[in-house]
Design a protein around this motif. Structure first.
Motif, PDB file in Angstrom:
ATOM      1  N   ASP A  74      41.904  48.164  23.985  1.00 33.69           N
ATOM      2  CA  ASP A  74      41.323  49.505  23.970  1.00 33.69           C
ATOM      3  C   ASP A  74      39.813  49.383  24.105  1.00 33.69           C
ATOM      4  N   PHE A  75      39.400  49.058  25.340  1.00 34.12           N
ATOM      5  CA  PHE A  75      38.001  48.733  25.573  1.00 34.12           C
ATOM      6  C   PHE A  75      37.424  49.807  26.486  1.00 34.12           C
ATOM      7  N   PRO A  76      36.383  50.503  26.054  1.00 32.87           N
ATOM      8  CA  PRO A  76      35.881  51.624  26.841  1.00 32.87           C
ATOM      9  C   PRO A  76      35.131  51.170  28.103  1.00 32.87           C
ATOM     10  N   ALA A  77      35.881  50.863  29.130  1.00 34.27           N
ATOM     11  CA  ALA A  77      35.281  50.465  30.399  1.00 34.27           C
ATOM     12  C   ALA A  77      36.198  50.909  31.524  1.00 34.27           C
ATOM     13  N   ALA A  78      35.641  51.064  32.701  1.00 38.71           N
ATOM     14  CA  ALA A  78      36.455  51.573  33.818  1.00 38.71           C
ATOM     15  C   ALA A  78      35.807  51.211  35.137  1.00 38.71           C
ATOM     16  N   ILE A  79      36.532  51.459  36.226  1.00 33.74           N
ATOM     17  CA  ILE A  79      35.936  51.356  37.552  1.00 33.74           C
ATOM     18  C   ILE A  79      35.875  52.756  38.144  1.00 33.74           C
ATOM     19  N   ALA A  80      34.860  52.980  38.983  1.00 33.57           N
ATOM     20  CA  ALA A  80      34.589  54.338  39.449  1.00 33.57           C
ATOM     21  C   ALA A  80      35.543  54.779  40.547  1.00 33.57           C
ATOM     22  N   GLN A  81      36.155  53.846  41.236  1.00 29.42           N
ATOM     23  CA  GLN A  81      36.977  54.215  42.390  1.00 29.42           C
ATOM     24  C   GLN A  81      38.105  53.202  42.489  1.00 29.42           C
ATOM     25  N   GLY A  92      33.158  46.245  53.900  1.00 25.81           N
ATOM     26  CA  GLY A  92      33.267  45.778  52.530  1.00 25.81           C
ATOM     27  C   GLY A  92      33.330  46.957  51.577  1.00 25.81           C
ATOM     28  N   ALA A  93      33.739  46.668  50.345  1.00 26.97           N
ATOM     29  CA  ALA A  93      33.875  47.722  49.336  1.00 26.97           C
ATOM     30  C   ALA A  93      32.886  47.464  48.206  1.00 26.97           C
ATOM     31  N   GLU A  94      32.398  48.542  47.607  1.00 27.83           N
ATOM     32  CA  GLU A  94      31.497  48.423  46.462  1.00 27.83           C
ATOM     33  C   GLU A  94      32.220  48.963  45.239  1.00 27.83           C
ATOM     34  N   VAL A  95      32.567  48.071  44.335  1.00 33.47           N
ATOM     35  CA  VAL A  95      33.266  48.484  43.126  1.00 33.47           C
ATOM     36  C   VAL A  95      32.231  48.730  42.049  1.00 33.47           C
ATOM     37  N   GLN A 223      27.413  47.443  40.321  1.00 29.51           N
ATOM     38  CA  GLN A 223      28.177  47.515  41.565  1.00 29.51           C
ATOM     39  C   GLN A 223      28.498  46.098  42.009  1.00 29.51           C
ATOM     40  N   ILE A 224      29.770  45.830  42.240  1.00 31.22           N
ATOM     41  CA  ILE A 224      30.180  44.513  42.693  1.00 31.22           C
ATOM     42  C   ILE A 224      30.715  44.638  44.110  1.00 31.22           C
ATOM     43  N   LYS A 225      30.143  43.830  44.983  1.00 34.09           N
ATOM     44  CA  LYS A 225      30.475  43.937  46.404  1.00 34.09           C
ATOM     45  C   LYS A 225      31.686  43.063  46.748  1.00 34.09           C
ATOM     46  N   ILE A 226      32.689  43.675  47.367  1.00 35.78           N
ATOM     47  CA  ILE A 226      33.779  42.901  47.957  1.00 35.78           C
ATOM     48  C   ILE A 226      33.453  42.821  49.450  1.00 35.78           C
ATOM     49  N   PRO A 227      33.119  41.628  49.961  1.00 38.98           N
ATOM     50  CA  PRO A 227      32.654  41.560  51.349  1.00 38.98           C
ATOM     51  C   PRO A 227      33.785  41.854  52.339  1.00 38.98           C
ATOM     52  N   ALA A 228      33.391  42.188  53.571  1.00 36.69           N
ATOM     53  CA  ALA A 228      34.378  42.582  54.576  1.00 36.69           C
ATOM     54  C   ALA A 228      35.261  41.414  54.996  1.00 36.69           C
TER      55      ALA A 228
END
Lengths: 299, 303
Positions: A74-81, A92-95, A223-228
């Motif tokens: 129960d850890f208050p953290a999330a990803i935006a998308q 690429g995607a920006e998480v 923001q963590i980048k997932i490269p293309a």
């Protein structure tokens, strides 16, 4: 737009925190207001699990206490998308990962690990054959993440025990499971180191030991980048909170990078209707050649 | 403009690929060579996985040979019977080549084989082109300077299954054209090239065909084999990238038409000599990389 989403998310989390403050008995991981006495320092050397490729700790530190209870989820953290579209302009995607540590005094450290879909990787060592440098026998690593980004507030060896780093697969080398026998001339760890090095070189294994910051309110976002060039598919985002060398809380999210539009249609045809797709490609080529011949004859 | 390729699973600069394919098409229109032997290594150099580059390149060869064949057919410079016979051998050879390709891909040795084949054939092409342009420059102005190869008694003449080829004025066994087509088909599938650079000299010196029908007839064989290779690669290896193919086709056919058009006005022999030197350089670089110890001994197989 994204900033607004993060802000909304943080506000929601803050509200949650206030609710928890009002009812402390509901918290799954109770936070004592008084600073807990630090564990007694010991002269005993830290117990290190024999782990090929794992960096040895630089200096002696406190013995890792075995976790008395399961880490809280129960850890208050999330990803935006959670869904990313690989369209023809995909680069690429920006998480965006955000959350806060439920510790008013900002103690402890946060580690975020983004992992791509697992795959089997094949490493070969070149050798000389009749004056030419050719590829040697394959050494297979199974279940290796196709992409791995580990971001933390401090270097991992200052946060967690080597055993925990290894078991949580936060060390890239720990993620790759060696399969079968290795060629007689070399040991497995050389191949494992080479594998991690090559993945780092292509930007698929990223480690930022100081890539996360806790602000004055113990909030973090990054923001963590997932490269293309990383594969498409399902990714997991794990968020860990360590304190006093102990994993207190962890939380996992999944996100999906999938082909959309023309990319999706082409991939579907190429894999599900391969023969028809081949005919289509040939017809396109014939039409292209014919059209150019006709167009240039008239001019 | 960045375009994400759905099969290669990587972004490329669309404009760069378009310009490169137009340039390669231009060179092929100028020299009469297919251009696959330049385009495939270039795509691999850009980071496109070798299987995707080889498989997709076949579609560009299909497209450029269509427009070339149409021009030759209008001038009645195609020996259809010979072309179809060569194609039969080519289709069998390319089927064989695609299965060799898949086997080597699984064995992890495909890049070594492709590189070695390129070294071998780039050297051969370079030598042939240099020799031809040297001869042409030396005998410039003299009509019919190059003597047509004279028919001479050869072992090839003693083979069975004779067939008449009226357009070429030949009465020969069907076995040499089938074998030639087969060999070129295998190479076309493995290397991602059309194979006209081997086919054309072999047609002149081995089959002793008249030179005026060689270009059109080899284009027919290249077209059919490239179309079959595209189909086989799409069905078996599933590595044909339609988006990449579309860019290569558009750039290739436009470049080829411009090259063929300008080729008449440019000093062709000197250009061929320059190209020959470039081809030699490329072969030398590939060979050097195979012979010198690599900077890092370990490699990852493409996933």
């Amino acid at each position: 737009m994204r900033a607004a989403m993060i802000l909304a998310g943080l506000l929601a989390l803050a509200a949650l925190a206030q609710a928890q403050e009002r009812a402390p008995e509901s918290m799954t991981a109770p936070e004592p207001e008084i600073v807990a006495p630090p564990p007694a320092p010991t002269d005993a050397a830290p117990r290190i699990i024999e782990a090929p490729g794992a960096a040895p700790p630089r200096r002696p530190r406190r013995v890792a206490r075995a976790p008395q209870s399961e880490p809280s989820t129960d850890f208050p953290a999330a990803i935006a998308q959670e869904n990313f579209a690989a369209t023809s302009s995909y680069q690429g995607a920006e998480v965006t990962v955000f959350g806060y540590t439920p510790d008013r005094l900002r103690r402890g450290d946060v580690v975020v690990a983004v992992r791509g879909p697992p795959e089997t990787a094949v490493v070969r060592r070149k050798f000389r054959f009749l004056a030419f440098w050719v590829n040697g026998d394959p050494v297979r690593f199974e279940d290796a993440p196709s992409f791995l980004a580990v971001y933390s507030t401090r270097p991992l060896n200052e946060i967690a025990s080597p055993r925990a780093i290894w078991e949580l697969r936060l060390d890239p080398a720990a993620s790759a499971r060696l399969v079968g026998a290795t060629p007689a001339d070399a040991d497995a760890s050389a191949y494992r180191r080479a594998f991690v090095r090559l993945r780092r070189q292509s930007g698929l294994y990223v480690e930022e030991p100081e890539g996360l910051d806790l602000d004055a309110n113990a909030l973090f976002h990054r923001q963590i980048k997932i490269p293309a060039n990383a594969p498409l598919g399902e990714y997991t985002v794990e968020i860990f909170w360590f304190r006093d060398n102990r994993l207190i809380a962890r939380q996992a999210n999944t996100l999906n990078v999938a082909r959309q539009g023309i990319e999706r249609t082409i991939h579907h045809l190429a894999t599900k209707h391969a023969f028809f797709y081949g005919i289509l490609t040939v017809l396109l080529a014939l039409a292209g050649g014919w059209a150019s011949a006709v167009a240039f004859r008239k001019t | 403009m960045s375009i994400y390729l759905p099969i290669a699973e990587m972004p490329v600069s669309g404009l760069l690929v378009l310009l490169l394919s137009a340039l390669v098409g231009f060179v092929s229109g100028l020299t009469g060579l297919g251009g696959g032997f330049i385009m495939t290594p270039m795509l691999i150099f850009m980071g496109i996985p070798a299987p995707v580059a080889v498989a997709t390149q076949a579609s560009q060869i299909t497209a450029t040979s269509v427009s070339g064949l149409m021009a030759q057919a209008r001038r009645r410079m195609v020996d259809w019977r010979m072309g179809l016979l060569l194609s039969m051998g080519g289709v069998i050879g390319s089927t064989f080549g695609v299965s060799i390709f898949s086997t080597l891909l699984a064995a992890g040795q495909i890049d070594i084989l492709i590189t070695l084949l390129y070294v071998l054939f780039l050297t051969v092409i370079g030598a042939l082109m240099l020799f031809e342009s040297f001869m042409a420059i030396r005998t410039a102005g003299k009509p019919l300077a190059r003597p047509l190869p004279r028919p001479s008694p050869m072992a090839l003449d003693k083979l069975p299954f004779l067939m008449r080829f009226p357009r070429s004025g030949l009465y020969i066994s069907v076995l040499p054209p089938l074998a030639l087509g087969f060999g070129v088909g295998v190479l076309a599938a493995i290397m991602g090239v059309g194979g006209a650079f081997i086919l054309a000299p072999a047609m002149i010196y081995l089959l002793r065909m008249p030179t005026n029908v060689v270009v059109g007839t080899s284009l027919l064989q290249v077209l059919i084999v490239a179309a079959v290779v595209t189909l086989l690669q799409a069905s078996i290896t599933q590595k044909v990238d339609l988006l990449l193919a579309a860019i290569l086709i558009v750039g290739g056919v436009i470049g080829a038409q411009l090259g063929a058009r300008l080729g008449a006005r440019l000093p062709g022999e000197q250009l061929r000599a320059v190209l020959a030197v470039v081809v030699f350089g490329a072969a030398a670089k590939l060979l050097w990389d195979l012979l010198t110890p690599p900077a890092y001994l370990y490699v990852l197989d493409p996933s």
